[in-house]
Design a protein around this motif. Structure first.
Motif, PDB file in Angstrom:
ATOM      1  N   ILE A  55      76.508 -43.060  21.118  1.00  0.00           N
ATOM      2  CA  ILE A  55      76.612 -41.623  20.857  1.00  0.00           C
ATOM      3  C   ILE A  55      75.237 -41.135  20.424  1.00  0.00           C
ATOM      4  O   ILE A  55      74.688 -41.591  19.419  1.00  0.00           O
ATOM      5  CB  ILE A  55      77.633 -41.308  19.748  1.00  0.00           C
ATOM      6  N   ARG A  56      74.691 -40.202  21.173  1.00  0.00           N
ATOM      7  CA  ARG A  56      73.369 -39.687  20.852  1.00  0.00           C
ATOM      8  C   ARG A  56      73.443 -38.535  19.863  1.00  0.00           C
ATOM      9  O   ARG A  56      72.586 -38.386  19.002  1.00  0.00           O
ATOM     10  CB  ARG A  56      72.653 -39.247  22.135  1.00  0.00           C
ATOM     11  N   SER A  57      74.481 -37.704  19.994  1.00  0.00           N
ATOM     12  CA  SER A  57      74.617 -36.569  19.077  1.00  0.00           C
ATOM     13  C   SER A  57      76.022 -35.999  19.167  1.00  0.00           C
ATOM     14  O   SER A  57      76.800 -36.341  20.078  1.00  0.00           O
ATOM     15  CB  SER A  57      73.585 -35.478  19.404  1.00  0.00           C
ATOM     16  N   VAL A  58      76.333 -35.121  18.219  1.00  0.00           N
ATOM     17  CA  VAL A  58      77.576 -34.355  18.265  1.00  0.00           C
ATOM     18  C   VAL A  58      77.204 -32.878  18.213  1.00  0.00           C
ATOM     19  O   VAL A  58      76.373 -32.467  17.406  1.00  0.00           O
ATOM     20  CB  VAL A  58      78.534 -34.728  17.109  1.00  0.00           C
ATOM     21  N   GLN A  59      77.795 -32.094  19.097  1.00  0.00           N
ATOM     22  CA  GLN A  59      77.525 -30.658  19.168  1.00  0.00           C
ATOM     23  C   GLN A  59      78.774 -29.892  18.755  1.00  0.00           C
ATOM     24  O   GLN A  59      79.887 -30.250  19.158  1.00  0.00           O
ATOM     25  CB  GLN A  59      77.132 -30.250  20.589  1.00  0.00           C
ATOM     26  N   LEU A  60      78.593 -28.842  17.967  1.00  0.00           N
ATOM     27  CA  LEU A  60      79.700 -27.958  17.628  1.00  0.00           C
ATOM     28  C   LEU A  60      79.762 -26.857  18.683  1.00  0.00           C
ATOM     29  O   LEU A  60      78.772 -26.154  18.924  1.00  0.00           O
ATOM     30  CB  LEU A  60      79.496 -27.342  16.241  1.00  0.00           C
ATOM     31  N   ARG A  78      80.345 -23.740  19.209  1.00  0.00           N
ATOM     32  CA  ARG A  78      80.446 -22.572  18.343  1.00  0.00           C
ATOM     33  C   ARG A  78      81.139 -21.391  19.028  1.00  0.00           C
ATOM     34  O   ARG A  78      81.815 -20.596  18.371  1.00  0.00           O
ATOM     35  CB  ARG A  78      79.064 -22.164  17.849  1.00  0.00           C
ATOM     36  N   ASP A  79      81.011 -21.293  20.336  1.00  0.00           N
ATOM     37  CA  ASP A  79      81.634 -20.175  21.045  1.00  0.00           C
ATOM     38  C   ASP A  79      83.158 -20.292  21.069  1.00  0.00           C
ATOM     39  O   ASP A  79      83.859 -19.304  21.343  1.00  0.00           O
ATOM     40  CB  ASP A  79      81.087 -20.067  22.465  1.00  0.00           C
ATOM     41  N   LYS A  80      83.688 -21.472  20.760  1.00  0.00           N
ATOM     42  CA  LYS A  80      85.139 -21.662  20.719  1.00  0.00           C
ATOM     43  C   LYS A  80      85.733 -21.343  19.350  1.00  0.00           C
ATOM     44  O   LYS A  80      86.948 -21.193  19.217  1.00  0.00           O
ATOM     45  CB  LYS A  80      85.496 -23.109  21.092  1.00  0.00           C
ATOM     46  N   VAL A  81      84.852 -21.258  18.333  1.00  0.00           N
ATOM     47  CA  VAL A  81      85.328 -21.045  16.959  1.00  0.00           C
ATOM     48  C   VAL A  81      85.616 -19.561  16.754  1.00  0.00           C
ATOM     49  O   VAL A  81      84.727 -18.717  16.889  1.00  0.00           O
ATOM     50  CB  VAL A  81      84.280 -21.525  15.938  1.00  0.00           C
ATOM     51  N   ALA A  82      86.869 -19.258  16.416  1.00  0.00           N
ATOM     52  CA  ALA A  82      87.254 -17.855  16.224  1.00  0.00           C
ATOM     53  C   ALA A  82      86.725 -17.299  14.906  1.00  0.00           C
ATOM     54  O   ALA A  82      86.250 -16.160  14.849  1.00  0.00           O
ATOM     55  CB  ALA A  82      88.781 -17.722  16.274  1.00  0.00           C
ATOM     56  N   VAL A  96      84.344 -36.932  14.969  1.00  0.00           N
ATOM     57  CA  VAL A  96      83.576 -37.761  15.902  1.00  0.00           C
ATOM     58  C   VAL A  96      84.449 -38.910  16.406  1.00  0.00           C
ATOM     59  O   VAL A  96      84.486 -39.207  17.606  1.00  0.00           O
ATOM     60  CB  VAL A  96      82.298 -38.294  15.231  1.00  0.00           C
ATOM     61  N   ALA A  97      85.168 -39.561  15.480  1.00  0.00           N
ATOM     62  CA  ALA A  97      86.013 -40.702  15.851  1.00  0.00           C
ATOM     63  C   ALA A  97      87.122 -40.289  16.812  1.00  0.00           C
ATOM     64  O   ALA A  97      87.365 -40.954  17.831  1.00  0.00           O
ATOM     65  CB  ALA A  97      86.602 -41.341  14.594  1.00  0.00           C
ATOM     66  N   VAL A  98      87.814 -39.198  16.502  1.00  0.00           N
ATOM     67  CA  VAL A  98      88.930 -38.753  17.351  1.00  0.00           C
ATOM     68  C   VAL A  98      88.411 -38.262  18.702  1.00  0.00           C
ATOM     69  O   VAL A  98      89.024 -38.514  19.742  1.00  0.00           O
ATOM     70  CB  VAL A  98      89.748 -37.668  16.626  1.00  0.00           C
ATOM     71  N   ALA A  99      87.266 -37.567  18.694  1.00  0.00           N
ATOM     72  CA  ALA A  99      86.685 -37.106  19.962  1.00  0.00           C
ATOM     73  C   ALA A  99      86.298 -38.285  20.847  1.00  0.00           C
ATOM     74  O   ALA A  99      86.354 -38.189  22.080  1.00  0.00           O
ATOM     75  CB  ALA A  99      85.462 -36.225  19.680  1.00  0.00           C
ATOM     76  N   TRP A 100      85.933 -39.413  20.233  1.00  0.00           N
ATOM     77  CA  TRP A 100      85.607 -40.609  21.010  1.00  0.00           C
ATOM     78  C   TRP A 100      86.849 -41.246  21.598  1.00  0.00           C
ATOM     79  O   TRP A 100      86.805 -41.867  22.661  1.00  0.00           O
ATOM     80  CB  TRP A 100      84.860 -41.610  20.135  1.00  0.00           C
ATOM     81  N   ASN A 143      87.912 -31.981  15.983  1.00  0.00           N
ATOM     82  CA  ASN A 143      87.582 -32.755  17.185  1.00  0.00           C
ATOM     83  C   ASN A 143      87.722 -31.936  18.465  1.00  0.00           C
ATOM     84  O   ASN A 143      87.096 -32.242  19.478  1.00  0.00           O
ATOM     85  CB  ASN A 143      88.459 -34.000  17.272  1.00  0.00           C
ATOM     86  N   GLU A 144      88.547 -30.889  18.431  1.00  0.00           N
ATOM     87  CA  GLU A 144      88.729 -30.041  19.606  1.00  0.00           C
ATOM     88  C   GLU A 144      87.581 -29.056  19.795  1.00  0.00           C
ATOM     89  O   GLU A 144      87.503 -28.368  20.823  1.00  0.00           O
ATOM     90  CB  GLU A 144      90.053 -29.281  19.497  1.00  0.00           C
ATOM     91  N   TYR A 145      86.697 -29.008  18.808  1.00  0.00           N
ATOM     92  CA  TYR A 145      85.594 -28.044  18.842  1.00  0.00           C
ATOM     93  C   TYR A 145      84.230 -28.732  18.879  1.00  0.00           C
ATOM     94  O   TYR A 145      83.219 -28.085  18.646  1.00  0.00           O
ATOM     95  CB  TYR A 145      85.661 -27.121  17.621  1.00  0.00           C
TER      96      TYR A 145
END
Length: 255
Positions: free
Chosen positions: A13-18, A20-24, A66-70, A93-95
């Motif tokens: 895993i190189r990075s995690v991105q948020l 942001r456009d999905k966050v209401a 991060v764990a759940v997204a993996w 994890n959905e975002y």
């Protein structure tokens, strides 16, 4: 290709991105946490990344996402575990999007201190219904995790289940470990690094976070930033208390 670029290309895993456009709304949990409110992308160290900070700053929430997204189970274990004792994890994890390297790990494990009992119970339940030649506990050392002390069972996972060439996400692994066992964990971390593993660790332990081939990200009420070991609150407070114990106790205990 230089060594640093090669390591980054090969990390899992190189990075995690948020996203942001999905966050209401950023005034609702978990996005209201200061560490997440301004997050765009968090880059990980090719070998060991420590996520540190005071209680409530979002360490476990970020690590869990991060764990759940993996693909790991929210309560811990390998990607093959699907049990749910209490669905209390956030939807972070959905975002998020994980930026992955070109290599895929051959092994993986998510250790979560607060739900480790549930993991150990699930292993026993699955072994009770499986055949005698297909016991899950064998890969954990062969002895029931419930028949050991809390610290022994944690270390059995580190010693036996984590086999190298893996992605290992550890949430407060020091929770059941004595200082001596925490130092032994540093040795185990180094062995796993030498076996082409990547570790992401949330910890309060100034002993564990002293591992040198690493990066420390400290979460605060002002956001997150990368620090040297000697700059962390954990190191500074431990040093101050150890060197000036009487003074610190006087401050703490004076009415």
């Amino acid at each position: 290709m230089c060594d640093s670029m090669l390591h980054k290309a090969q990390q899992y895993i190189r990075s995690v991105q948020l996203l942001r456009d999905k966050v209401a709304r950023f005034d609702e949990y978990p996005f209201c946490l200061p560490a997440l409110c301004d997050l765009h992308e968090l880059e990980f160290h090719p070998r060991v990344t420590f996520i540190v900070g005071e209680n409530g700053t979002g360490k476990s929430t970020l690590l869990e996402a991060v764990a759940v997204a993996w693909g790991f189970n929210a309560e811990g274990g390998t990607a093959n575990f699907t049990f749910t004792t209490q669905a209390s994890h956030s939807e972070l994890n959905e975002y998020v999007r994980l930026v992955k390297g070109i290599k895929r790990p051959r092994d993986g494990f998510f250790l979560r201190a607060e739900s480790f009992y549930n993991l150990a119970t699930t292993i026993e339940q699955l072994d009770a219904t499986g055949g005698p030649g297909n016991q899950i506990i064998t890969s954990y050392g062969g002895k029931s995790l419930h028949q050991m002390s809390h610290g022994e069972s944690f270390f059995a996972v580190f010693q036996n289940r984590l086999g190298g060439n893996g992605l290992y996400i550890l949430d407060e692994p020091e929770a059941a470990l004595s200082p001596v066992r925490q130092m032994a964990l540093i040795t185990r971390i180094h062995e796993l690094v030498q076996q082409n593993s990547q570790l992401i660790i949330a910890t309060h332990s100034p002993i564990i976070m002293a591992y040198p081939d690493s990066m420390i990200i400290q979460l605060t009420q002002s956001g997150m930033r990368q620090l040297d070991y000697e700059q962390t609150e954990h190191y500074l407070i431990m040093k101050e208390f150890t060197n000036h114990r009487d003074k610190m106790l006087k401050i703490l205990l004076d009415d």
